[in-house]
Design an enzyme around this catalytic site. Structure first.
Site, PDB file in Angstrom:
ATOM      1  N   ASP A   1      -2.157   6.821 -14.022  1.00 62.14           N
ATOM      2  CA  ASP A   1      -2.379   7.699 -15.165  1.00 62.14           C
ATOM      3  C   ASP A   1      -3.355   7.097 -16.175  1.00 62.14           C
ATOM      4  OD1 ASP A   1      -0.625   9.408 -13.976  1.00 62.14           O
ATOM      5  OD2 ASP A   1       0.795   9.507 -15.653  1.00 62.14           O
ATOM      6  N   GLU A  44       1.770  -0.125  -4.809  1.00 58.62           N
ATOM      7  CA  GLU A  44       0.898   0.999  -5.139  1.00 58.62           C
ATOM      8  C   GLU A  44       1.738   2.259  -4.986  1.00 58.62           C
ATOM      9  OE1 GLU A  44      -3.082   3.461  -3.737  1.00 58.62           O
ATOM     10  OE2 GLU A  44      -1.871   2.345  -2.293  1.00 58.62           O
ATOM     11  N   ASP A  98       0.819  -1.208   0.000  1.00 60.53           N
ATOM     12  CA  ASP A  98       0.000   0.000   0.000  1.00 60.53           C
ATOM     13  C   ASP A  98       0.858   1.266   0.000  1.00 60.53           C
ATOM     14  OD1 ASP A  98      -2.574   1.449   0.431  1.00 60.53           O
ATOM     15  OD2 ASP A  98      -1.609   1.975   2.325  1.00 60.53           O
ATOM     16  N   ALA A  99       0.515   2.205  -0.867  1.00 59.68           N
ATOM     17  CA  ALA A  99       1.032   3.587  -0.861  1.00 59.68           C
ATOM     18  C   ALA A  99       2.498   3.691  -0.455  1.00 59.68           C
ATOM     19  CB  ALA A  99       0.176   4.457   0.049  1.00 59.68           C
ATOM     20  N   GLN A 154     -10.663   4.463  -6.276  1.00 58.30           N
ATOM     21  CA  GLN A 154     -11.300   5.341  -7.252  1.00 58.30           C
ATOM     22  C   GLN A 154     -12.813   5.348  -7.116  1.00 58.30           C
ATOM     23  OE1 GLN A 154      -9.341   7.321  -8.534  1.00 58.30           O
ATOM     24  NE2 GLN A 154      -7.396   6.228  -8.321  1.00 58.30           N
TER      25      GLN A 154
END
Length: 615
Positions: A330, A304, A267-268, A399
């Site tokens: 993107d 991610e 994660d992140a 999202q």
């Protein structure tokens, strides 16, 4: 040194904990009879002892400096939640996946799911009956959102007590008790492998959740040198950081080893701060690589990241960290902006057909270009890395869930737009990811939900969620994240997959996946074998993909009106897919079945058509 409680058999258990700044540590056995046994200091801040007459199911805590007692930082099960004691686990399990060799990363089609809302039961074992449906669709990898123990509101009905996306976990080694036991997770993984499906587990190494986080009582897991959206950063490069690094590397190998997990989604990673000479991600990748070699089966790390930095996936000999793949936002942002017209937030950086064309060819749209939303230059080119090192999607938990009402694409665009979106993702050269229910047009939202027991924390979460959307000037407040009703509304309506347009969409996804898996041109994941062009006036993107033996060309029409176009082909071509066909519940195709060189064709609004060139 291996930390945690490890059952050695015959009633003997080894307890090891890392606490380099404490003067004493003791294990408090709570069941069946209470007793306190001191641990002996070891090198590098570790404490350890072996205790007899301790069996699986025993509850225990650690007493620190003779005062307060807390659950094990390496707890493998928290039957009473984040504030309760830890439980000794016996990891013996009858695996039947000895012949499992895994799914090559470049072939993976990910299916992201949240255990609690994927089925009415919300458990690991309840997923198993649905694996046959996923396999029939063509899915070969499920990606499970985080399952580390998170907090719950135990004052309501037990089946609703625990409601969380999973990113508020505070015991990274403990499977979420409301989802099942460690053995239940193993049963799920074993069943996945029997169906030819790999298992990717989402893990969180950048923060702990706000409730039940007692890690700082044991050791300097945090540093004040850096700040994250969740507070002080994890300590990967400050004093005593070697113990923190070892903790998370051990966690990764725990899932890959004891649970036969095939890959981890990190994660992140932009919130993993490390300015040391050897970044934690590099050390982690090195450990997983060695584990794979020793085990005879490749395991993968997928990051991610919103950095648009290919250093993450470059091999160490090229100055990279050596991870296997990373998410690329993107592609999603470019496609979403074209489909929905959204221009708020980070979508203001997107909205041109040329950007989607660039995403097909180059992966990163922003490769050291000025991003208006960020108000700075962003990213760098990744053309030296193959497209199979980047995962793309049109829907995922973030999202969807980070919109105020958690609306899925089904509620945002037309049925024709859904088919166009599916084709755009599944015909790309990158690794496609679907979010649970996307394949049949699930109507239930996926909203942000939590279940805390601290009233002040609950109020802070509510206020923060409301503040997050103030800039959008909505007429109403976001759904209450603490409400059980918010959670229940997110449960999938699995029966929809057999009804009307939902069944048509499911068949469309299945057809696209079949093509992706079988056609040589679509199997060729080479940047030198793809060309994408665009026309802003016509709102059109045209993509050519080829291999040594075949070539396809497909056109994506984002226009709300019909568009005429001449495809750049050098040989006769035959139509293979057309989302406008009545067989796909479309308005009826105007594109010819056979296409000659120089022949003009008409594309229906919001549609996709694919032609295969003759050999």
């Amino acid at each position: 040194m291996r930390t945690g409680a490890h059952y050695l058999g015959n009633g003997e258990c080894e307890f090891t904990v890392w606490s380099p700044t404490l003067n004493s540590v003791a294990v408090q056995i709570l069941t069946p009879q209470q007793q306190v046994i001191p641990l002996k200091p070891q090198a590098e801040g570790y404490w350890q002892t072996k205790v007899n007459d301790v069996y699986p199911g025993t509850l225990y805590r650690y007493v620190l400096d003779g005062e307060n007692a807390f659950a094990d930082p390496v707890s493998q099960y928290q039957p009473e939640g984040v504030h309760g004691p830890s439980q000794v686990i016996d990891h013996q399990f009858e695996w039947t996946d000895d012949e499992w060799t895994g799914v090559p990363l470049e072939s993976m089609i990910f299916y992201e799911l949240h255990v609690g809302t994927f089925t009415p039961e919300g458990t690991f074992t309840a997923i198993i009956p649905r694996l046959a449906d996923l396999k029939e669709l063509g899915i070969n990898a499920i990606e499970i959102m985080p399952i580390a123990q998170f907090p719950g509101d135990t004052h309501i009905e037990p089946s609703l007590a625990y409601r969380n996306w999973g990113y508020d976990g505070v015991y990274p080694f403990a499977v979420q008790n409301s989802y099942g036991t460690p053995a239940d997770l193993k049963q799920l993984v074993n069943a996945c492998h029997q169906h030819g499906i790999a298992v990717v587990l989402d893990v969180v190494y950048n923060h702990f959740g706000p409730e039940g986080n007692y890690m700082g009582q044991f050791a300097p897991y945090f540093t004040k040198t850096y700040k994250t959206p969740w507070g002080n950063a994890m300590n990967f490069d400050d004093a005593h950081s070697q113990g923190v690094r070892h903790y998370f590397i051990q966690n990764a190998l725990y899932w890959l080893g004891d649970f036969h997990i095939d890959a981890l989604r990190l994660d992140a990673i932009q919130a993993i701060y490390d300015l040391g000479a050897k970044h934690f991600l590099w050390e982690l990748a090195e450990a997983v690589h060695n584990f794979s070699q020793d085990g005879g089966r490749k395991r993968y790390l997928i990051a991610e990241s919103d950095l648009n930095n290919p250093q993450i996936v470059r091999p160490p000999e090229l100055g990279g960290y050596g991870l296997d793949a990373q998410w690329s936002d993107d592609f999603h942002h470019a496609l979403h902006a074209l489909l929905t017209g959204d221009r708020q937030g980070y979508y203001q950086d997107f909205g041109q057909c040329a950007q989607l064309a660039k995403a097909y060819e180059d992966t990163f749209v922003y490769d050291w270009k000025y991003a208006p939303h960020r108000k700075r230059f962003h990213g760098i080119s990744c053309r030296d890395r193959p497209p199979s090192q980047f995962s793309v999607c049109i829907q995922n938990h973030d999202q969807i869930g980070n919109q105020m009402k958690g609306d899925r694409l089904w509620n945002r665009v037309s049925f024709e737009g859904l088919k166009l979106a599916a084709g755009a993702v599944l015909l790309s050269p990158n690794l496609p990811l679907l979010f649970m229910g996307e394949e049949y047009g699930e109507t239930a939202p996926f909203m942000y939900f939590v279940s805390h027991s601290d009233p002040d924390l609950i109020q802070a979460v509510r206020a923060g969620r409301k503040q997050e959307f103030e800039a959008f000037h909505y007429d109403e407040d976001p759904p209450d994240p603490e409400s059980a009703e918010t959670f229940l509304r997110c449960k999938l309506n699995w029966q929809l997959r057999n009804e009307g347009q939902h069944k048509v969409l499911l068949d469309w996804y299945r057809q696209l996946i079949d093509w992706r898996k079988a056609h040589p041109a679509l199997l060729k994941q080479d940047r030198n074998c793809i060309q994408a062009t665009s026309d802003e006036d016509k709102q059109l993107v045209i993509v050519r993909r080829w291999s040594e033996s075949s070539e396809v060309i497909f056109a994506l029409n984002f226009n709300q009106s019909p568009v005429k176009v001449t495809l750049p082909i050098q040989r006769h071509a035959y139509k293979r897919l057309d989302s406008a066909d009545t067989s796909w519940a479309g308005p009826g195709s105007q594109a010819p079945e056979d296409l000659s060189v120089g022949q003009e064709l008409q594309l229906q609004p919001t549609s996709l058509v694919l032609y295969e060139l003759e050999p």
